[in-house]
Design a protein around this motif. Structure first.
Motif, PDB file in Angstrom:
ATOM      1  N   SER A 157       0.841  -1.187   0.000  1.00  0.00           N
ATOM      2  CA  SER A 157       0.000   0.000   0.000  1.00  0.00           C
ATOM      3  C   SER A 157       0.880   1.243   0.000  1.00  0.00           C
ATOM      4  O   SER A 157       1.997   1.232   0.528  1.00  0.00           O
ATOM      5  CB  SER A 157      -0.901   0.008   1.238  1.00  0.00           C
ATOM      6  N   GLY A 158       0.383   2.327  -0.583  1.00  0.00           N
ATOM      7  CA  GLY A 158       1.116   3.586  -0.580  1.00  0.00           C
ATOM      8  C   GLY A 158       1.973   3.813  -1.798  1.00  0.00           C
ATOM      9  O   GLY A 158       2.624   4.862  -1.908  1.00  0.00           O
ATOM     10  N   HIS A 159       1.996   2.865  -2.729  1.00  0.00           N
ATOM     11  CA  HIS A 159       2.819   3.039  -3.935  1.00  0.00           C
ATOM     12  C   HIS A 159       2.100   3.829  -5.026  1.00  0.00           C
ATOM     13  O   HIS A 159       2.731   4.206  -6.012  1.00  0.00           O
ATOM     14  CB  HIS A 159       3.254   1.675  -4.477  1.00  0.00           C
ATOM     15  N   GLY A 160       0.792   4.036  -4.860  1.00  0.00           N
ATOM     16  CA  GLY A 160       0.074   4.836  -5.848  1.00  0.00           C
ATOM     17  C   GLY A 160      -0.856   4.039  -6.742  1.00  0.00           C
ATOM     18  O   GLY A 160      -1.208   4.506  -7.841  1.00  0.00           O
ATOM     19  N   LYS A 161      -1.276   2.854  -6.284  1.00  0.00           N
ATOM     20  CA  LYS A 161      -2.189   2.035  -7.107  1.00  0.00           C
ATOM     21  C   LYS A 161      -3.457   2.782  -7.487  1.00  0.00           C
ATOM     22  O   LYS A 161      -3.861   2.803  -8.645  1.00  0.00           O
ATOM     23  CB  LYS A 161      -2.607   0.762  -6.339  1.00  0.00           C
ATOM     24  N   THR A 162      -4.112   3.392  -6.486  1.00  0.00           N
ATOM     25  CA  THR A 162      -5.380   4.067  -6.764  1.00  0.00           C
ATOM     26  C   THR A 162      -5.173   5.233  -7.712  1.00  0.00           C
ATOM     27  O   THR A 162      -5.951   5.425  -8.663  1.00  0.00           O
ATOM     28  CB  THR A 162      -6.023   4.549  -5.455  1.00  0.00           C
ATOM     29  N   THR A 163      -4.128   6.009  -7.485  1.00  0.00           N
ATOM     30  CA  THR A 163      -3.859   7.152  -8.352  1.00  0.00           C
ATOM     31  C   THR A 163      -3.635   6.707  -9.788  1.00  0.00           C
ATOM     32  O   THR A 163      -4.243   7.241 -10.729  1.00  0.00           O
ATOM     33  CB  THR A 163      -2.623   7.915  -7.851  1.00  0.00           C
ATOM     34  N   VAL A 164      -2.771   5.708  -9.971  1.00  0.00           N
ATOM     35  CA  VAL A 164      -2.441   5.269 -11.325  1.00  0.00           C
ATOM     36  C   VAL A 164      -3.615   4.541 -11.971  1.00  0.00           C
ATOM     37  O   VAL A 164      -3.944   4.773 -13.136  1.00  0.00           O
ATOM     38  CB  VAL A 164      -1.180   4.387 -11.306  1.00  0.00           C
ATOM     39  N   ALA A 165      -4.266   3.635 -11.211  1.00  0.00           N
ATOM     40  CA  ALA A 165      -5.382   2.885 -11.786  1.00  0.00           C
ATOM     41  C   ALA A 165      -6.501   3.835 -12.215  1.00  0.00           C
ATOM     42  O   ALA A 165      -7.034   3.727 -13.323  1.00  0.00           O
ATOM     43  CB  ALA A 165      -5.904   1.862 -10.781  1.00  0.00           C
ATOM     44  N   THR A 166      -6.845   4.782 -11.326  1.00  0.00           N
ATOM     45  CA  THR A 166      -7.915   5.733 -11.658  1.00  0.00           C
ATOM     46  C   THR A 166      -7.493   6.616 -12.814  1.00  0.00           C
ATOM     47  O   THR A 166      -8.286   6.909 -13.724  1.00  0.00           O
ATOM     48  CB  THR A 166      -8.261   6.589 -10.426  1.00  0.00           C
ATOM     49  N   GLY A 167      -6.231   7.048 -12.802  1.00  0.00           N
ATOM     50  CA  GLY A 167      -5.735   7.868 -13.906  1.00  0.00           C
ATOM     51  C   GLY A 167      -5.737   7.126 -15.226  1.00  0.00           C
ATOM     52  O   GLY A 167      -6.079   7.694 -16.278  1.00  0.00           O
ATOM     53  N   LEU A 168      -5.375   5.844 -15.204  1.00  0.00           N
ATOM     54  CA  LEU A 168      -5.422   5.041 -16.425  1.00  0.00           C
ATOM     55  C   LEU A 168      -6.853   4.931 -16.946  1.00  0.00           C
ATOM     56  O   LEU A 168      -7.106   5.085 -18.154  1.00  0.00           O
ATOM     57  CB  LEU A 168      -4.874   3.638 -16.155  1.00  0.00           C
ATOM     58  N   MET A 169      -7.786   4.667 -16.041  1.00  0.00           N
ATOM     59  CA  MET A 169      -9.190   4.569 -16.459  1.00  0.00           C
ATOM     60  C   MET A 169      -9.642   5.866 -17.107  1.00  0.00           C
ATOM     61  O   MET A 169     -10.286   5.852 -18.170  1.00  0.00           O
ATOM     62  CB  MET A 169     -10.075   4.242 -15.241  1.00  0.00           C
ATOM     63  N   ALA A 170      -9.332   6.989 -16.468  1.00  0.00           N
ATOM     64  CA  ALA A 170      -9.774   8.285 -16.987  1.00  0.00           C
ATOM     65  C   ALA A 170      -9.094   8.604 -18.311  1.00  0.00           C
ATOM     66  O   ALA A 170      -9.737   9.075 -19.261  1.00  0.00           O
ATOM     67  CB  ALA A 170      -9.479   9.377 -15.961  1.00  0.00           C
ATOM     68  N   ALA A 171      -7.789   8.340 -18.405  1.00  0.00           N
ATOM     69  CA  ALA A 171      -7.053   8.644 -19.638  1.00  0.00           C
ATOM     70  C   ALA A 171      -7.549   7.778 -20.786  1.00  0.00           C
ATOM     71  O   ALA A 171      -7.723   8.259 -21.917  1.00  0.00           O
ATOM     72  CB  ALA A 171      -5.551   8.442 -19.415  1.00  0.00           C
ATOM     73  N   LEU A 172      -7.780   6.483 -20.530  1.00  0.00           N
ATOM     74  CA  LEU A 172      -8.268   5.596 -21.587  1.00  0.00           C
ATOM     75  C   LEU A 172      -9.681   5.984 -22.016  1.00  0.00           C
ATOM     76  O   LEU A 172     -10.021   5.922 -23.196  1.00  0.00           O
ATOM     77  CB  LEU A 172      -8.229   4.150 -21.092  1.00  0.00           C
ATOM     78  N   ALA A 173     -10.511   6.364 -21.035  1.00  0.00           N
ATOM     79  CA  ALA A 173     -11.868   6.791 -21.378  1.00  0.00           C
ATOM     80  C   ALA A 173     -11.838   8.048 -22.229  1.00  0.00           C
ATOM     81  O   ALA A 173     -12.602   8.180 -23.200  1.00  0.00           O
ATOM     82  CB  ALA A 173     -12.672   7.029 -20.100  1.00  0.00           C
ATOM     83  N   ARG A 174     -10.967   8.990 -21.898  1.00  0.00           N
ATOM     84  CA  ARG A 174     -10.875  10.219 -22.674  1.00  0.00           C
ATOM     85  C   ARG A 174     -10.245   9.978 -24.044  1.00  0.00           C
ATOM     86  O   ARG A 174     -10.389  10.815 -24.955  1.00  0.00           O
ATOM     87  CB  ARG A 174     -10.086  11.263 -21.881  1.00  0.00           C
ATOM     88  N   ALA A 175      -9.551   8.831 -24.183  1.00  0.00           N
ATOM     89  CA  ALA A 175      -8.976   8.468 -25.484  1.00  0.00           C
ATOM     90  C   ALA A 175      -9.973   7.735 -26.364  1.00  0.00           C
ATOM     91  O   ALA A 175      -9.627   7.301 -27.469  1.00  0.00           O
ATOM     92  CB  ALA A 175      -7.726   7.613 -25.273  1.00  0.00           C
ATOM     93  N   GLY A 176     -11.211   7.570 -25.859  1.00  0.00           N
ATOM     94  CA  GLY A 176     -12.261   6.966 -26.675  1.00  0.00           C
ATOM     95  C   GLY A 176     -12.629   5.548 -26.306  1.00  0.00           C
ATOM     96  O   GLY A 176     -13.516   4.958 -26.939  1.00  0.00           O
ATOM     97  N   HIS A 177     -12.004   4.996 -25.289  1.00  0.00           N
ATOM     98  CA  HIS A 177     -12.334   3.623 -24.876  1.00  0.00           C
ATOM     99  C   HIS A 177     -13.504   3.626 -23.893  1.00  0.00           C
ATOM    100  O   HIS A 177     -13.681   4.569 -23.116  1.00  0.00           O
ATOM    101  CB  HIS A 177     -11.120   2.967 -24.210  1.00  0.00           C
TER     102      HIS A 177
END
Length: 828
Positions: A13-33
């Motif tokens: 815990s504390g390595h940034g899973k939530t930040t990166v996972a949520t950011g990946l979801m948002a970035a992929l969604a904004r890329a049209g996925h």
């Protein structure tokens, strides 16, 4: 079935899973996925951020809560319609249930769902050692987890990042590097991250995060890695199938005790309308909970306890999930109307499920991290306070006794996640044994700290939905005339069954003849004032007591209106129709249904009471009622049955007291809505201003004038004496049959004839008033009107031939007393 997917994991815990996972979801969604977000473990907060990032419900995958076999079906169900699934892991890659050898860990779920893993590693405090850490994570398990890439987080500089990348070499693709940026981290508090629903800046922060991830991570390569995930052979989870499986005899999820009480068919809960708490204070619930309830046939309506002042119209069930009531205690406590409405509804038997935050909300008070205790709903006799330590654990719970959700001996899996504890719980049986008793449960209420995922135990959802469908609550609009259908002896309607005086009939007839002008009630008000020795300014003629209740309900924006029950339900209907959420003071059989003025809340600004009360017939001392009066409070006394004038408050002006009278009962004119109220002139003026012009008809005015004479008063006394004799004859006959009655001073008797007795009496030709529509009573009671001796004797004869005082069947247990029902004609 093909589903491109990736698991986002970390060494700890504390390595940034939530930040990166949520950011990946948002970035992929904004890329049209079209992205589906999932979370390993029981966490509610991270899926809230996933939902914000993807525009789709966040989902959980937890083998402890739902079982291994449901993981892939639930993944496929949640990802339906998506072209990519991103699953956020929990804790470290191999960290799971304590003592479970990695059970419920990220690695466990990745293996069961055959999902490739991307590691997120905080490199802020190391460089080449990161490569060793990654190598260990890739090779420690046998068989090894399919780690396909790494994202480096919190790099101190480009030179620092390059050193780490060089040490990793070609062991693993580095998909991107994130620099230190505290601005994209979600704030946290005593239970972890602050939920997205509570952050006004959440959307803006997510936009920044998505842009940063898109700029730092090779999204195209991420998609290629996800697309390489192996196909899944399982069938998507279907809530409708789960509900049917619960209902079908022998279904995998049901128990014999449950099976015997279930309706058949997938829409067995059709007609249920379940209010589900949401908003900033109640952010925790699994998406599948609502889906199961809908599949069972229930309609779901949203409730925000911070904003809404009443339960949604037609609510038949209430679900209060998790959240942070302790953080919003002041706002929740300030919403007095909703708290009273919920307390009253639960007291009436509204099926209610409360998990963790819901449990706290139903307590008498909650004390947050700072400040004094704040009043909550008060449906559970307990107080909630902050605890010194966090409780966070998986649980396996056993049900001690049958209750709303579960059956004796049944086991469920769940988890606890709270930093509060309760003091003084003494209501009902425990909800669970874990192994110590925990929570509170009855046949209509289930409240505990335990969170359960109903996808793992769909029978819980089906039982709740079925109970909500069966719940009707007291029918506050039910009246005795519904019972008195043609062909039955009418013992249900409280109207004197003798002929009207000729002088009254003549006055009514003349009023029709003279009805060529709009009615003017001033003559009636003058006559009524003279009868009671009061000024005309004290009197307002009304279209029966019903109009008077409506006027009072609209008089002020009542903060805390209280109706004393059991009694005539029209005042509560009027208050609810006017938009109020009245509280109830429910008098009990143990106390003889007598009022103790101390039962009325100090802050009540409107109190409504009947004297004598309908349907108990209990008469309260005038002194007890006047003791309720105080500055800022209105006390409304319905004297509809006070025909002998004993304990009346009509003949004197008492500040803060409003007396209502009706001519319907004693004068046998239910079709002519005639009544009046007596109170202080300024209140009469305010009420008159709310009255519809000409609401009191010419016949009603004529009746008020005619029944206010001395001749009429003599006739009223004679009728009251006759009704008293009839009532005493009825009560004595019932008692001789061994039927319990409530000592009455009204022209009726409340009798405990047993559950189902009203239907039996109908089959014998007698209509009596059902009592279960009066709050505080159930269908073991009936109200019987006092009729002429021959009619009463016919009823007693029918009871004598059927009542089990002569035959001793097994009794029904109710409220601490054994009640023996009448037997049907078939049994005879």
């Amino acid at each position: 079935m093909s589903l491109p997917r990736l698991m986002v994991a970390a060494p700890a815990s504390g390595h940034g899973k939530t930040t990166v996972a949520t950011g990946l979801m948002a970035a992929l969604a904004r890329a049209g996925h079209t992205v589906s977000g999932h979370k390993v473990g029981p966490d509610y907060i991270d899926p809230g951020y996933h939902a914000l990032a993807t525009g789709r419900p966040g989902r959980n995958l937890d083998p402890h809560l739902v079982g291994e076999k449901r993981l892939v079906p639930l993944l496929l169900h949640g990802a339906a319609g998506a072209d990519l699934a991103v699953i956020e892991g929990v804790m470290g890659l191999y960290d799971g249930q304590i003592g479970g050898d990695g059970f419920a860990s990220t690695a466990h779920v990745a293996a069961v769902t055959r999902t490739p893993v991307i590691l997120v590693v905080d490199i802020s405090s190391a460089s080449r050692t990161i490569a060793a850490t990654i190598h260990g994570l890739m090779t420690w398990a046998q068989p090894p987890v399919d780690v396909v890439g790494v994202i480096l987080n919190k790099a101190g500089s480009e030179r620092h990042a390059e050193e780490v990348v060089r040490s990793i070499g070609d062991r693993l693709p580095v998909l991107g590097t994130l620099q230190r940026d505290d601005g994209i981290e979600a704030p946290s508090r005593h239970l972890g991250l602050v939920p997205a629903a509570e952050r006004a800046d959440a959307a803006a922060a997510l936009d920044r995060l998505a842009a940063q991830i898109a700029g730092a991570v090779d999204l195209e390569r991420v998609v290629r890695l996800a697309s390489a995930a192996p196909d899944l052979r399982e069938t998507p989870w279907d809530p409708s199938v789960e509900v049917v499986r619960c209902e079908r005899p022998g279904g995998a999820s049901e128990t014999p005790a449950f099976r015997s009480g279930l309706p058949s068919g997938g829409n067995g809960a059709k007609g249920a309308r379940i209010a589900v708490a949401g908003g900033r204070a109640f952010t925790f619930r699994y998406a599948e909970t609502v889906e199961l309830l809908r599949a069972a046939g229930a309609e779901i309506v949203e409730l925000d306890p911070l904003i809404d002042t009443r339960l949604p119209e037609g609510t038949t069930g209430l679900y209060l999930g998790g959240g942070f009531p302790e953080m919003h205690a002041a706002e929740l406590g300030a919403n007095e109307r909703l708290r009273r409405d919920i307390r009253t509804s639960i007291g009436r038997g509204l099926p209610t499920v409360a998990e963790c935050a819901g449990l706290l909300y139903l307590c008498e008070s909650v004390r947050g991290p700072e400040g004094p205790a704040v009043p909550m709903v008060g449906a559970i006799a307990a107080a909630a306070e902050m605890a010194p330590r966090l409780t966070l654990s998986y649980r396996t719970a056993t049900t001690p006794t049958d209750n709303l959700l579960s059956r004796a001996g049944e086991q469920v899996t769940g988890h606890e996640f709270h930093r509060t504890h309760l003091t003084g719980v003494d209501d009902g049986d425990p909800a669970w044994l874990m192994p110590d008793p925990a929570g509170v449960a009855t046949s209509t209420l289930h409240a505990s700290y335990l969170h359960t995922h109903w996808a793992g135990h769909p029978q819980l959802a089906q039982r709740f939905a079925a109970a909500a469908a069966a719940y009707a609550g007291p029918d506050l609009r039910h009246h005795g005339d519904r019972e008195a259908t043609p062909g039955l002896v009418d013992l249900a309607v409280n109207v004197f069954d003798g002929p009207r005086p000729r002088w009254l009939d003549r006055a009514l007839a003349d009023s029709i003849t003279d009805s060529d002008s709009y009615p003017d009630a001033s003559a009636a008000e003058t006559a009524v004032a003279r009868r009671h020795g009061r000024g005309t300014g004290d009197v307002l003629a009304t279209a029966g007591a019903a109009e008077a209740f409506t006027l009072v309900a609209r008089l002020r924006p009542w903060r805390h209106a209280v109706v004393v029950h059991p009694q005539f339900t029209e005042p509560e209907v009027a208050l609810r129709t006017a938009g109020h959420a009245p509280g109830q003071v429910v008098l009990t059989h143990d106390d003889g249904f007598r009022l103790d003025p101390r039962q009325v809340p100090d802050d009540a600004d409107l109190v409504v009471i009947g004297n004598p009360t309908n349907p108990t017939g209990v008469r309260h001392p005038a002194s007890a009622i006047t003791s309720l009066a105080r500055v800022g409070r209105l006390v409304v006394v319905d004297e509809a049955f006070l025909d002998d004038e004993v304990e009346t408050l009509a003949d004197e002006r008492v500040p803060g007291i409003v007396v209502l009278r009706s001519l319907t009962k004693i004068w046998s004119i239910p079709g002519i809505r005639a009544g009046y109220l007596l109170t202080e002139p300024h209140l009469v003026a305010d009420l008159r201003a709310l009255q519809t012009p000409w609401s009191v008809s010419a016949p009603a005015i004529a009746a008020l004038v005619a029944t206010s004479t001395e001749t009429a008063r003599d006739e009223a006394r004679r009728r009251a004496e006759e009704l008293a004799h009839r009532r005493d004859h009825l009560a004595q006959g019932l008692e001789e049959l061994g039927i319990e009655t409530v000592p009455s001073t009204a022209p009726f008797v409340l009798a405990r004839t047993g559950r189902g007795s009203r239907e039996v009496l109908r089959s014998l030709g007698f209509a009596v008033r059902r009592a279960d529509t009066f709050p505080g009573l159930d269908d073991s009671w009936v109200r019987i009107s006092a009729r002429r001796t021959p009619v009463t004797d016919d009823l007693l004869g029918a009871l004598r031939s059927t009542h089990p005082v002569l035959r001793k069947p097994v009794g029904i247990r109710h409220s601490g007393a054994t009640v023996t029902p009448l037997q049907s004609t078939k049994e005879r």
